[in-house]
Design an enzyme around this catalytic site. Sequence first.
Site, mmCIF file in Angstrom:
data_model
loop_
_atom_site.group_PDB
_atom_site.id
_atom_site.type_symbol
_atom_site.label_atom_id
_atom_site.label_comp_id
_atom_site.label_asym_id
_atom_site.label_seq_id
_atom_site.Cartn_x
_atom_site.Cartn_y
_atom_site.Cartn_z
ATOM 1 N N ASP A 144 0.948 -1.099 0.023
ATOM 2 C CA ASP A 144 -0.003 0.131 0.053
ATOM 3 C C ASP A 144 1.042 1.549 -0.060
ATOM 4 O OD1 ASP A 144 -1.697 2.199 0.976
ATOM 5 O OD2 ASP A 144 -3.097 0.576 1.283
ATOM 6 N N ILE A 145 0.567 2.186 -0.871
ATOM 7 C CA ILE A 145 1.487 3.434 -1.034
ATOM 8 C C ILE A 145 1.362 4.417 0.255
ATOM 9 C CG2 ILE A 145 -0.076 5.046 -2.137
ATOM 10 C CD1 ILE A 145 2.371 5.182 -4.207
ATOM 11 N N GLN B 52 -13.903 3.133 1.722
ATOM 12 C CA GLN B 52 -13.358 2.522 0.423
ATOM 13 C C GLN B 52 -13.009 3.879 -0.500
ATOM 14 O OE1 GLN B 52 -15.725 0.089 -2.080
ATOM 15 N NE2 GLN B 52 -14.096 -0.580 -3.261
ATOM 16 N N HIS C 256 -10.272 -5.201 -3.016
ATOM 17 C CA HIS C 256 -8.949 -5.265 -2.642
ATOM 18 C C HIS C 256 -9.156 -5.627 -1.221
ATOM 19 C CE1 HIS C 256 -9.689 -1.056 -2.183
ATOM 20 N NE2 HIS C 256 -9.151 -0.911 -1.047
ATOM 21 N N HIS D 39 -6.825 -5.470 2.361
ATOM 22 C CA HIS D 39 -5.801 -5.068 3.277
ATOM 23 C C HIS D 39 -5.189 -6.151 4.082
ATOM 24 C CE1 HIS D 39 -6.400 -0.623 2.586
ATOM 25 N NE2 HIS D 39 -7.708 -0.981 2.259
HETATM 26 P P1 DGP Z 1 -9.275 1.657 0.894
HETATM 27 O O1 DGP Z 1 -9.557 2.975 1.206
HETATM 28 O O2 DGP Z 1 -9.953 0.283 1.504
HETATM 29 O O3 DGP Z 1 -10.192 1.849 -0.730
HETATM 30 O O4 DGP Z 1 -7.957 1.477 0.383
HETATM 31 C C1 DGP Z 1 -7.357 1.825 -0.827
HETATM 32 C C2 DGP Z 1 -5.696 1.672 -0.570
HETATM 33 O O5 DGP Z 1 -5.042 1.833 -1.838
HETATM 34 C C3 DGP Z 1 -5.349 2.967 0.240
HETATM 35 O O6 DGP Z 1 -4.699 2.729 1.607
HETATM 36 C C4 DGP Z 1 -4.309 3.742 -0.488
HETATM 37 C C5 DGP Z 1 -3.907 2.644 -1.485
HETATM 38 N N1 DGP Z 1 -3.607 3.135 -2.824
HETATM 39 C C6 DGP Z 1 -4.055 4.287 -3.573
HETATM 40 N N2 DGP Z 1 -3.699 4.304 -4.684
HETATM 41 C C7 DGP Z 1 -2.466 3.578 -4.857
HETATM 42 C C8 DGP Z 1 -1.617 3.396 -5.746
HETATM 43 O O7 DGP Z 1 -1.603 4.081 -6.863
HETATM 44 N N3 DGP Z 1 -0.583 2.628 -5.537
HETATM 45 C C9 DGP Z 1 -0.697 1.590 -4.415
HETATM 46 N N4 DGP Z 1 0.395 0.837 -4.172
HETATM 47 N N5 DGP Z 1 -1.328 2.012 -3.275
HETATM 48 C C10 DGP Z 1 -2.372 2.669 -3.606
#
Ligand code: DGP
Length: 138
Positions: free
Chosen positions: A33-34, A96, A102, A104
């Site tokens: 997660d980024i 979300q 996805h 986590h």
């Molecule tokens: P949620 O809030 O449950 O939809 O989590 C989405 C997650 O995705 C959030 O913790 C940040 C992550 N995220 C968003 N954009 C990117 C990206 O471009 N790359 C990565 N690795 N993670 C991302």
Amino acid sequence: MAQDPNCIFCKIVAGTIPCFKLYEDAKTLAFLDINPANPGHALVIPKNHAPNLVASADDDLAAVLATTRRVAAAIEHALKPYGFNLLQANGPGAAQSVMHFHMHIIPRVQGDDLKMNWGLKPGDKAALAEMAKRIKVV
Ligand code: DGP
């Protein structure tokens, strides 16, 4: 494969946006997660686009859970966390933010007092790259 051209996770699957990849197979992809809530925070996604749990196909969900177990085992091996939580959000009301199903995997640190609705703070890129090397998924 079902793809949404406007979906950021579909772009990661297609390779047009980079990620710190942990594991990939025919149906799933796992990457860091980024905006990590804790070090080693990982996401597992199906390659087929579906916006949430209810819209997902059973075989994609089964594949995501199998990959989640595999990646969680690697995180346990590499990081020896205090524990880990699985979290899966459906809809803006559940926080979300990316509308591609996805899971986590959130490693826990003793005393982290982590709230499950964490703020989105960018992770350090060098630390993410190092973490992706540490977690070896077999
Ligand atoms: P949620 O809030 O449950 O939809 O989590 C989405 C997650 O995705 C959030 O913790 C940040 C992550 N995220 C968003 N954009 C990117 C990206 O471009 N790359 C990565 N690795 N993670 C991302």
